[in-house]
Scaffold this motif. Sequence first.
Motif, mmCIF file in Angstrom:
data_model
loop_
_atom_site.group_PDB
_atom_site.id
_atom_site.type_symbol
_atom_site.label_atom_id
_atom_site.label_comp_id
_atom_site.label_asym_id
_atom_site.label_seq_id
_atom_site.Cartn_x
_atom_site.Cartn_y
_atom_site.Cartn_z
ATOM 1 N N THR A 30 0.835 -1.204 0.000
ATOM 2 C CA THR A 30 0.000 0.000 0.000
ATOM 3 C C THR A 30 0.870 1.253 0.000
ATOM 4 O O THR A 30 0.435 2.311 -0.454
ATOM 5 N N GLN A 33 8.181 3.364 2.235
ATOM 6 C CA GLN A 33 8.799 4.466 2.968
ATOM 7 C C GLN A 33 10.305 4.383 2.857
ATOM 8 O O GLN A 33 10.865 3.286 2.824
ATOM 9 N N TYR A 35 13.701 5.561 4.912
ATOM 10 C CA TYR A 35 14.190 6.017 6.200
ATOM 11 C C TYR A 35 15.684 6.268 6.111
ATOM 12 O O TYR A 35 16.385 5.648 5.317
ATOM 13 N N GLN A 45 11.999 8.837 9.269
ATOM 14 C CA GLN A 45 11.329 8.743 7.979
ATOM 15 C C GLN A 45 11.676 9.945 7.114
ATOM 16 O O GLN A 45 11.670 11.084 7.585
ATOM 17 N N LEU A 48 7.302 9.061 2.412
ATOM 18 C CA LEU A 48 6.330 7.980 2.265
ATOM 19 C C LEU A 48 5.686 8.157 0.900
ATOM 20 O O LEU A 48 5.169 9.233 0.584
ATOM 21 N N ARG A 50 2.860 6.398 -1.682
ATOM 22 C CA ARG A 50 1.774 5.433 -1.707
ATOM 23 C C ARG A 50 1.761 4.697 -3.041
ATOM 24 O O ARG A 50 2.306 5.162 -4.032
ATOM 25 N N THR A 93 1.727 -2.973 4.102
ATOM 26 C CA THR A 93 0.480 -3.471 3.515
ATOM 27 C C THR A 93 -0.674 -2.950 4.371
ATOM 28 O O THR A 93 -0.466 -2.172 5.286
ATOM 29 N N GLN A 94 -1.866 -3.414 4.075
ATOM 30 C CA GLN A 94 -3.014 -2.975 4.856
ATOM 31 C C GLN A 94 -3.004 -3.556 6.257
ATOM 32 O O GLN A 94 -3.704 -3.087 7.132
ATOM 33 N N VAL A 96 -1.961 -4.262 9.876
ATOM 34 C CA VAL A 96 -1.233 -3.545 10.926
ATOM 35 C C VAL A 96 0.011 -4.323 11.319
ATOM 36 O O VAL A 96 -0.026 -5.523 11.497
ATOM 37 N N GLN A 98 2.612 -4.967 9.603
ATOM 38 C CA GLN A 98 3.325 -5.640 8.527
ATOM 39 C C GLN A 98 4.194 -4.653 7.762
ATOM 40 O O GLN A 98 3.993 -4.405 6.585
ATOM 41 N N LEU A 99 5.186 -4.107 8.421
ATOM 42 C CA LEU A 99 6.140 -3.195 7.801
ATOM 43 C C LEU A 99 7.447 -3.948 7.676
ATOM 44 O O LEU A 99 7.979 -4.439 8.670
ATOM 45 N N PHE A 101 11.407 -4.085 6.450
ATOM 46 C CA PHE A 101 12.573 -3.251 6.167
ATOM 47 C C PHE A 101 13.611 -4.023 5.367
ATOM 48 O O PHE A 101 13.827 -5.211 5.586
ATOM 49 N N TYR B 35 11.333 -3.533 17.469
ATOM 50 C CA TYR B 35 12.139 -4.119 16.404
ATOM 51 C C TYR B 35 13.524 -4.456 16.957
ATOM 52 O O TYR B 35 14.043 -3.783 17.843
ATOM 53 N N LEU B 43 15.662 -4.311 9.925
ATOM 54 C CA LEU B 43 14.941 -4.374 11.196
ATOM 55 C C LEU B 43 13.959 -5.537 11.162
ATOM 56 O O LEU B 43 13.275 -5.758 10.166
ATOM 57 N N GLY B 97 -4.438 2.556 12.845
ATOM 58 C CA GLY B 97 -4.375 1.988 11.502
ATOM 59 C C GLY B 97 -3.066 1.262 11.292
ATOM 60 O O GLY B 97 -3.025 0.256 10.637
ATOM 61 N N GLY B 98 -2.017 1.759 11.858
ATOM 62 C CA GLY B 98 -0.743 1.044 11.856
ATOM 63 C C GLY B 98 -0.006 1.052 10.543
ATOM 64 O O GLY B 98 1.157 0.712 10.490
ATOM 65 N N ASN B 99 -0.656 1.395 9.441
ATOM 66 C CA ASN B 99 0.094 1.408 8.189
ATOM 67 C C ASN B 99 0.603 2.798 7.863
ATOM 68 O O ASN B 99 0.994 3.082 6.753
#
Lengths: 111, 113
Positions: A30, A33, A35, A45, A48, A50, A93-94, A96, A98-99, A101, B35, B43, B97-99
């Motif tokens: 989605t 980013q 950093y 950051q 970002l 999209r 992703t959508q 929560v 799930q980021l 690196f 992390y 990370l 929302g976390g994203n």
Amino acid sequence: SQLAEENLWALSVHEGESVTVNCSYKTSITALQWYRQKSGEGPAQLILIRSNEREKRNGRLRATLDTSSQSSSLSITATRCEDTAVYFCATGTQVVGQLTFGRGTRLQVYA
Amino acid sequence: GGIITQTPKFLIGQEGQKLTLKCQQNFNHDTMYWYRQDSGKGLRLIYYSITENDLQKGDLSEGYDASREKKSSFSLTVTSAQKNEMAVFLCASSPEGGNQAPLFGEGTRLSVL
């Protein structure tokens, strides 16, 4: 292997030159980013971008996103010594939390 | 402006010890993360929490416990420190929302003798 990965481990440039760091990823995202992490600090950051955007700027920084090739780039123009840092891309992703690196690209800017 | 405060900044432990790292944020963010950062690696997510008293496992949760005591604080416990372990533990937070892009603290640097 990493789901998000910068393509170069390290690079160095002279102050005033421009530099580009590239990143590839493997999942549907989605947003992506960029950093920057300076020695002894947490990641900060920079941009970002999209999934429906192709380019984003922030001062001397320009990020691009190509969802068809699942790649992104971060360009820094007129580099300064204080740009010396590790640059990470991170994909989201959508879901929560799930980021993901990448390992980071170490940039050294010499005077 | 807000800030994320991690304590301690440096932590030296012994093999087998239980070690607790603390994180406080005053952004009023809903989601908080822990992390782990190892040299030469990206990370890796240990735990995250989307609200007070919530806890979700990340990719690296084995060997760790976490606790979201209140909205502003999130602690991480290394249940049994491993000999020669050396890593930086980074706390982060993001709005509902976390994203959204998380904001990071400066990290706790762990060394195990």
